[in-house]
Write a protein that holds these residues in place. Structure first.
Motif, PDB file in Angstrom:
ATOM      1  N   ARG A   1      -5.888   1.409   0.044  1.00 53.52           N
ATOM      2  CA  ARG A   1      -6.323   0.282   0.860  1.00 53.52           C
ATOM      3  C   ARG A   1      -6.249  -0.972  -0.011  1.00 53.52           C
ATOM      4  O   ARG A   1      -6.764  -0.988  -1.131  1.00 53.52           O
ATOM      5  CB  ARG A   1      -7.757   0.533   1.324  1.00 53.52           C
ATOM      6  CG  ARG A   1      -8.274  -0.356   2.418  1.00 53.52           C
ATOM      7  CD  ARG A   1      -9.727   0.002   2.733  1.00 53.52           C
ATOM      8  NE  ARG A   1      -9.856   1.355   3.224  1.00 53.52           N
ATOM      9  CZ  ARG A   1      -9.782   1.706   4.498  1.00 53.52           C
ATOM     10  NH1 ARG A   1      -9.568   0.779   5.410  1.00 53.52           N
ATOM     11  NH2 ARG A   1      -9.907   2.967   4.865  1.00 53.52           N
ATOM     12  N   VAL A   2      -5.620  -2.046   0.487  1.00 48.97           N
ATOM     13  CA  VAL A   2      -5.432  -3.264  -0.298  1.00 48.97           C
ATOM     14  C   VAL A   2      -5.923  -4.457   0.507  1.00 48.97           C
ATOM     15  O   VAL A   2      -5.549  -4.631   1.666  1.00 48.97           O
ATOM     16  CB  VAL A   2      -3.948  -3.488  -0.667  1.00 48.97           C
ATOM     17  CG1 VAL A   2      -3.784  -4.765  -1.491  1.00 48.97           C
ATOM     18  CG2 VAL A   2      -3.398  -2.288  -1.430  1.00 48.97           C
TER      19      VAL A   2
ATOM     20  N   PRO B   1      -7.593   2.006   9.204  1.00 44.60           N
ATOM     21  CA  PRO B   1      -6.801   2.890   8.329  1.00 44.60           C
ATOM     22  C   PRO B   1      -6.400   2.175   7.051  1.00 44.60           C
ATOM     23  O   PRO B   1      -6.351   0.938   6.998  1.00 44.60           O
ATOM     24  CB  PRO B   1      -5.572   3.219   9.195  1.00 44.60           C
ATOM     25  CG  PRO B   1      -5.442   2.061  10.132  1.00 44.60           C
ATOM     26  CD  PRO B   1      -6.852   1.624  10.429  1.00 44.60           C
ATOM     27  N   PRO B   2      -6.103   2.931   5.985  1.00 46.21           N
ATOM     28  CA  PRO B   2      -5.618   2.311   4.744  1.00 46.21           C
ATOM     29  C   PRO B   2      -4.364   1.488   5.008  1.00 46.21           C
ATOM     30  O   PRO B   2      -3.545   1.827   5.866  1.00 46.21           O
ATOM     31  CB  PRO B   2      -5.331   3.507   3.843  1.00 46.21           C
ATOM     32  CG  PRO B   2      -6.205   4.598   4.366  1.00 46.21           C
ATOM     33  CD  PRO B   2      -6.254   4.391   5.850  1.00 46.21           C
ATOM     34  N   GLY B   3      -4.213   0.404   4.290  1.00 43.38           N
ATOM     35  CA  GLY B   3      -3.072  -0.482   4.459  1.00 43.38           C
ATOM     36  C   GLY B   3      -3.370  -1.806   3.801  1.00 43.38           C
ATOM     37  O   GLY B   3      -4.289  -1.936   2.993  1.00 43.38           O
TER      38      GLY B   3
ATOM     39  N   LEU C   1       2.145   1.843  -3.520  1.00 43.04           N
ATOM     40  CA  LEU C   1       1.062   2.329  -4.376  1.00 43.04           C
ATOM     41  C   LEU C   1       0.682   3.761  -4.027  1.00 43.04           C
ATOM     42  O   LEU C   1       0.337   4.558  -4.911  1.00 43.04           O
ATOM     43  CB  LEU C   1      -0.156   1.414  -4.247  1.00 43.04           C
ATOM     44  CG  LEU C   1       0.047  -0.025  -4.740  1.00 43.04           C
ATOM     45  CD1 LEU C   1      -1.170  -0.882  -4.417  1.00 43.04           C
ATOM     46  CD2 LEU C   1       0.324  -0.047  -6.236  1.00 43.04           C
ATOM     47  N   SER C   2       0.759   4.109  -2.756  1.00 41.30           N
ATOM     48  CA  SER C   2       0.437   5.471  -2.335  1.00 41.30           C
ATOM     49  C   SER C   2       1.444   6.467  -2.888  1.00 41.30           C
ATOM     50  O   SER C   2       1.083   7.562  -3.338  1.00 41.30           O
ATOM     51  CB  SER C   2       0.404   5.557  -0.808  1.00 41.30           C
ATOM     52  OG  SER C   2      -0.662   4.798  -0.273  1.00 41.30           O
ATOM     53  N   ARG C   3       2.711   6.078  -2.875  1.00 40.91           N
ATOM     54  CA  ARG C   3       3.738   6.973  -3.407  1.00 40.91           C
ATOM     55  C   ARG C   3       3.551   7.200  -4.904  1.00 40.91           C
ATOM     56  O   ARG C   3       3.774   8.307  -5.396  1.00 40.91           O
ATOM     57  CB  ARG C   3       5.126   6.386  -3.148  1.00 40.91           C
ATOM     58  CG  ARG C   3       5.620   6.569  -1.722  1.00 40.91           C
ATOM     59  CD  ARG C   3       7.082   6.234  -1.606  1.00 40.91           C
ATOM     60  NE  ARG C   3       7.366   4.885  -2.076  1.00 40.91           N
ATOM     61  CZ  ARG C   3       8.573   4.352  -2.120  1.00 40.91           C
ATOM     62  NH1 ARG C   3       9.625   5.052  -1.737  1.00 40.91           N
ATOM     63  NH2 ARG C   3       8.750   3.109  -2.548  1.00 40.91           N
ATOM     64  N   SER C   4       3.146   6.176  -5.617  1.00 36.82           N
ATOM     65  CA  SER C   4       2.986   6.325  -7.067  1.00 36.82           C
ATOM     66  C   SER C   4       1.707   7.055  -7.444  1.00 36.82           C
ATOM     67  O   SER C   4       1.669   7.763  -8.447  1.00 36.82           O
ATOM     68  CB  SER C   4       3.003   4.949  -7.742  1.00 36.82           C
ATOM     69  OG  SER C   4       1.840   4.222  -7.415  1.00 36.82           O
ATOM     70  N   SER C   5       0.663   6.894  -6.631  1.00 42.35           N
ATOM     71  CA  SER C   5      -0.635   7.478  -6.980  1.00 42.35           C
ATOM     72  C   SER C   5      -0.909   8.817  -6.308  1.00 42.35           C
ATOM     73  O   SER C   5      -1.776   9.567  -6.750  1.00 42.35           O
ATOM     74  CB  SER C   5      -1.754   6.500  -6.613  1.00 42.35           C
ATOM     75  OG  SER C   5      -1.818   6.320  -5.202  1.00 42.35           O
ATOM     76  N   GLY C   6      -0.179   9.093  -5.223  1.00 38.08           N
ATOM     77  CA  GLY C   6      -0.446  10.320  -4.476  1.00 38.08           C
ATOM     78  C   GLY C   6      -1.692  10.228  -3.610  1.00 38.08           C
ATOM     79  O   GLY C   6      -2.169  11.255  -3.101  1.00 38.08           O
ATOM     80  N   LEU C   7      -2.220   9.021  -3.414  1.00 39.73           N
ATOM     81  CA  LEU C   7      -3.420   8.813  -2.603  1.00 39.73           C
ATOM     82  C   LEU C   7      -3.156   7.737  -1.565  1.00 39.73           C
ATOM     83  O   LEU C   7      -2.274   6.896  -1.733  1.00 39.73           O
ATOM     84  CB  LEU C   7      -4.597   8.365  -3.488  1.00 39.73           C
ATOM     85  CG  LEU C   7      -5.008   9.284  -4.638  1.00 39.73           C
ATOM     86  CD1 LEU C   7      -6.038   8.573  -5.512  1.00 39.73           C
ATOM     87  CD2 LEU C   7      -5.580  10.588  -4.103  1.00 39.73           C
ATOM     88  N   HIS C   8      -3.929   7.771  -0.488  1.00 39.18           N
ATOM     89  CA  HIS C   8      -3.892   6.655   0.453  1.00 39.18           C
ATOM     90  C   HIS C   8      -4.571   5.463  -0.210  1.00 39.18           C
ATOM     91  O   HIS C   8      -5.630   5.596  -0.830  1.00 39.18           O
ATOM     92  CB  HIS C   8      -4.615   7.011   1.754  1.00 39.18           C
ATOM     93  CG  HIS C   8      -3.921   8.078   2.552  1.00 39.18           C
ATOM     94  ND1 HIS C   8      -2.641   7.925   3.034  1.00 39.18           N
ATOM     95  CD2 HIS C   8      -4.337   9.312   2.938  1.00 39.18           C
ATOM     96  CE1 HIS C   8      -2.289   9.023   3.686  1.00 39.18           C
ATOM     97  NE2 HIS C   8      -3.299   9.884   3.638  1.00 39.18           N
TER      98      HIS C   8
ATOM     99  N   PRO D   1       0.818  -1.226   0.000  1.00 40.75           N
ATOM    100  CA  PRO D   1       0.000   0.000   0.000  1.00 40.75           C
ATOM    101  C   PRO D   1       0.847   1.269   0.000  1.00 40.75           C
ATOM    102  O   PRO D   1       0.483   2.266  -0.635  1.00 40.75           O
ATOM    103  CB  PRO D   1      -0.833  -0.121   1.282  1.00 40.75           C
ATOM    104  CG  PRO D   1      -0.895  -1.587   1.543  1.00 40.75           C
ATOM    105  CD  PRO D   1       0.443  -2.127   1.116  1.00 40.75           C
ATOM    106  N   HIS D   2       1.988   1.230   0.711  1.00 43.68           N
ATOM    107  CA  HIS D   2       2.857   2.405   0.745  1.00 43.68           C
ATOM    108  C   HIS D   2       3.441   2.678  -0.639  1.00 43.68           C
ATOM    109  O   HIS D   2       3.501   3.832  -1.085  1.00 43.68           O
ATOM    110  CB  HIS D   2       3.973   2.188   1.762  1.00 43.68           C
ATOM    111  CG  HIS D   2       4.966   3.318   1.821  1.00 43.68           C
ATOM    112  ND1 HIS D   2       4.625   4.587   2.230  1.00 43.68           N
ATOM    113  CD2 HIS D   2       6.292   3.358   1.495  1.00 43.68           C
ATOM    114  CE1 HIS D   2       5.691   5.378   2.170  1.00 43.68           C
ATOM    115  NE2 HIS D   2       6.711   4.653   1.726  1.00 43.68           N
TER     116      HIS D   2
END
Length: 393
Positions: free
Chosen positions: A260-261, A292-294, A251-258, A248-249
């Motif tokens: 959830r997986v 929380p997202p993760g 993917l968050s860095r690449s998408s700019g969004l939190h 998730p981290h």
């Protein structure tokens, strides 16, 4: 541009050598090009040789009759052959090199038949040859790229249709394409959720999804099959792989969004549909419960998953929260309180409230619903009511 009689006479001496030149190009000159030797003999001797003969004769006719013709009308055969080569998978660099080498071989043939004193005529022919070459190469490259783009679009559509059918239970396990996609064995099914995606145009969304796809492919080291949109989507990872905790981290860095997986393994293609349903449900449960997202697996929400299963009592449990249905702040407080292990200070911090305000809201929930959040039974009822209520909408 009109050519001199000397230039036309020189070109005419190459006319009887057209078949010889075509054989030389297809069986000698082109053989030196990387990848050409691997082509089937019938392609070389029939299709490519015919294209070469057409090209040589086209040039010689132009020399004989230089009257202008409609732009591109003489390139029809080249376009047709370029489309065929694209469909067969010939690399574009090899196709263009055959045209470049063909021009060189034709120039050498003209030079070989030139006689002393015909230097000026030879220059005229070379000028005409080089003038016509860019138009042919441009037509070939354009047609090839258009055909490849159309083929790739069709292939992507077929792949998406297959993956969607597999996720939805519409593709039989023995489908012929499953082996080609490495989906005939175990797989990992993911459900992705992008938290609070911004309102963006389609171009920005596609760019974000391409970045997400790249991260997935690199993380697992295989071609990951994903059906994604602005809110998230479903993913099939071929092989007996495990999602890393930091996925998730990444993917968050690449998408700019939190992000959830939810991750669920599938033993084989027959189990992918159930795994996809489970992953989607896990994702929903984590949102409803305020987690929380993760990265989430079934074991992480085992009780919540069980409590969210519907039966004849479900509507009555969901109705327990009807008295506060028009008070979204109370439902949000309840959800956050349960997500933070019923820690009033952690709940207050997450909501930006004073702990006493949290206590007051929980007391109102207790008073209006009859759910005692201080007891294990009351906590279980509240979790089940939230989950079942959400599944109704």
């Amino acid at each position: 541009m009109a050519l001199s009689p000397a230039a036309r006479s020189l070109a005419a001496r190459c006319e009887p050598r057209v078949n010889e030149l075509a054989r030389r190009m297809t069986r000698e000159s082109f053989e030196e090009l990387p990848g050409y030797a691997e082509l089937p003999d019938d392609v070389k001797d029939l299709e490519i040789a015919a294209t070469v003969r057409h090209g040589i004769r086209l040039f010689l006719r132009r020399v004989e009759d230089p009257d202008p013709v409609p732009p591109g009308s003489n390139n029809r055969v080249f376009r047709e052959r370029a489309a065929q080569r694209a469909e067969e998978g010939m690399p574009l660099h090899l196709l263009l090199r055959t045209h470049a080498v063909g021009v060189y071989v034709l120039w050498r043939a003209l030079r070989d038949v030139a006689r002393p004193g015909e230097e000026a005529a030879l220059v005229e022919l070379v000028d005409a040859l080089l003038e016509s070459h860019p138009g042919v190469v441009g037509a070939v490259a354009e047609t090839y790229l258009d055909e490849r783009a159309a083929l790739e679009t069709e292939q992507r559509a077929q792949l998406r249709s297959l993956v969607r059918g597999l996720l939805d239970g519409m593709v039989p396990p023995g489908h012929v394409l499953l082996g080609e996609l490495r989906l005939d064995g175990p797989a990992l099914v993911l459900a992705l959720g992008f938290e609070a995606p911004p309102a963006e145009g389609p171009v920005a969304v596609r760019r974000r999804l391409r970045r997400v796809q790249t991260v997935l492919d690199r993380t697992f080291g295989v071609d990951v099959h994903a059906l994604l949109d602005a809110d998230g989507g479903r993913v099939i990872v071929p092989g007996d792989l495990v999602a890393p905790d930091d996925l998730p981290h990444r993917l968050s860095r690449s998408s700019g969004l939190h992000v959830r997986v939810a991750a669920v393994p599938a033993e084989g293609p027959a189990h992918i549909t159930d795994a996809a349903r489970t992953a989607t449900e896990i994702l929903r449960i984590t949102r409803v419960c305020g987690l929380p997202p993760g990265l989430h697996r079934l074991d992480d929400v085992l009780l919540e998953y069980h409590l969210s299963r519907r039966d004849e009592s479900s509507h009555r449990i969901a109705a327990l929260l009807d008295p506060v249905a028009d008070r979204p702040e109370l439902l949000e407080t309840l959800r956050t309180h349960l997500a933070h292990q019923q820690d009033r200070r952690a709940t207050a911090s997450a909501l930006g409230l004073h702990p006493n305000t949290v206590d007051n809201r929980l007391a109102k929930i207790d008073e209006q619903t009859g759910i005692d959040l201080s007891s294990p039974r009351g906590t279980a009822l509240a979790i089940a009511a939230l989950l079942l209520r959400d599944s109704e909408y």
